[in-house]
Structure formats: C-alpha cells, structure tokens
Design an enzyme around this catalytic site. Sequence first.
Site, mmCIF file in Angstrom:
data_model
loop_
_atom_site.group_PDB
_atom_site.id
_atom_site.type_symbol
_atom_site.label_atom_id
_atom_site.label_comp_id
_atom_site.label_asym_id
_atom_site.label_seq_id
_atom_site.Cartn_x
_atom_site.Cartn_y
_atom_site.Cartn_z
ATOM 1 N N ILE A 186 0.829 -1.215 0.000
ATOM 2 C CA ILE A 186 0.000 0.000 0.000
ATOM 3 C C ILE A 186 0.867 1.272 0.000
ATOM 4 O O ILE A 186 0.405 2.343 -0.375
ATOM 5 C CB ILE A 186 -0.946 -0.032 1.233
ATOM 6 N N HIS A 223 5.696 -11.836 5.841
ATOM 7 C CA HIS A 223 5.609 -11.322 4.475
ATOM 8 C C HIS A 223 6.997 -11.115 3.923
ATOM 9 O O HIS A 223 7.913 -10.743 4.648
ATOM 10 C CB HIS A 223 4.804 -10.019 4.409
HETATM 11 P P1 AMP Z 1 7.166 -4.599 7.572
HETATM 12 O O1 AMP Z 1 7.869 -3.387 8.116
HETATM 13 O O2 AMP Z 1 8.128 -5.532 6.872
HETATM 14 O O3 AMP Z 1 6.321 -5.296 8.608
HETATM 15 O O4 AMP Z 1 6.243 -4.058 6.419
HETATM 16 C C1 AMP Z 1 4.847 -4.006 6.441
HETATM 17 C C2 AMP Z 1 4.442 -3.554 5.079
HETATM 18 O O5 AMP Z 1 3.042 -3.713 4.947
HETATM 19 C C3 AMP Z 1 4.736 -2.076 4.783
HETATM 20 O O6 AMP Z 1 5.557 -1.976 3.626
HETATM 21 C C4 AMP Z 1 3.346 -1.467 4.566
HETATM 22 O O7 AMP Z 1 3.333 -0.461 3.594
HETATM 23 C C5 AMP Z 1 2.540 -2.677 4.139
HETATM 24 N N1 AMP Z 1 1.097 -2.590 4.376
HETATM 25 C C6 AMP Z 1 0.478 -2.225 5.519
HETATM 26 N N2 AMP Z 1 -0.855 -2.305 5.372
HETATM 27 C C7 AMP Z 1 -1.092 -2.745 4.105
HETATM 28 C C8 AMP Z 1 -2.255 -3.030 3.352
HETATM 29 N N3 AMP Z 1 -3.494 -2.872 3.874
HETATM 30 N N4 AMP Z 1 -2.122 -3.448 2.088
HETATM 31 C C9 AMP Z 1 -0.876 -3.609 1.543
HETATM 32 N N5 AMP Z 1 0.261 -3.361 2.211
HETATM 33 C C10 AMP Z 1 0.170 -2.931 3.468
#
Ligand code: AMP
Length: 133
Positions: free
Chosen positions: A35, A105
């Site tokens: 996102i 992820h």
């Molecule tokens: P991390 O710091 O590796 O936990 O990254 C979490 C990632 O999730 C970040 O890059 C956010 O931009 C992404 N993110 C959070 N909410 C969403 C969402 N609803 N849809 C897609 N990506 C998301």
Amino acid sequence: MENYNENNIFAKILRGELPCQKVLETKHALAFHDINPQAPVHVLVIPKGAYISLDDFVSKASNDQIVEFWRTVGEVARLLNLTGSGFRVLSNHSADAHQEVFHLHVHILGGRPLGPMLVGGDIPPDGTWEPLG
Ligand code: AMP
C-alpha cells in the site's frame, strides 16, 4: 516472540475483511501490491497460514507450504518482468528489522536500480559498531 494475533492487517486481507490489489494467489500463498510502495514494483507475498515471521514459518510450516511459498515469490518476480532487470527480496523479522505487521511477508522490490543493500538509517558513518559473529 508473542503469539500470532488474528487481527493483524494481513490476516484480515486473507479473510477478505480488507481489500488488496492482488497479483497472484496459490494454494498456500497470496501476493499483493504494498500500500506504500518503496519502488516502482513493491509486492508482498504472504503465506495463508498463521505464521508471525520467517523463523516461525520455517520451523512450523509443512514442506509443501514452504516450497510453494518460495515458488510463489519466484513466480511473482517473473510475472512482473523483474527477472531480467533484477529485484530485491527481503523479510523483516521482529524489532531490529522494524517488522510492523506480524504475519510473515516477503517484500519484492524492483523496477529501478535499488542501490546497495539496505542497512537502515542509524548506522554510524565511521563504522563504530562491531560486526557480530
Ligand atoms: P514490515 O515493516 O516488513 O512489517 O512491512 C509491512 C508492510 O506492509 C509495509 O511496507 C506497509 O506499507 C505494508 N502494508 C500495511 N498495510 C497494508 C495493506 N493494507 N495493504 C498492503 N500493504 C500494506
């Protein structure tokens, strides 16, 4: 490490309670656009099972789940035409890596030259930290 929280954002996406911009879905994995993209291509791949982190996943998931997850990562890179120009795969685990969403992820980043390996903003420029190990 805490227990898996069923109310994390990616669990909600998997249950269809929140939308996502889907790239690919397989039996055990889902890939969708981040996102808040940090590169022209920024896709996340998540397992459908409830795993907090890479460590949790590789210690508890079946061989089938693990193989299919990593195949999906590769397939997404191919689908998005990244295999020729190049791409980066990374996964943040827990506090030092600044993990924000506690459902495993893998980030796939590409679409432009990404520069050298990301190390974060607080590394002292004079290298006063000692490499571990
Ligand atoms: P991390 O710091 O590796 O936990 O990254 C979490 C990632 O999730 C970040 O890059 C956010 O931009 C992404 N993110 C959070 N909410 C969403 C969402 N609803 N849809 C897609 N990506 C998301």
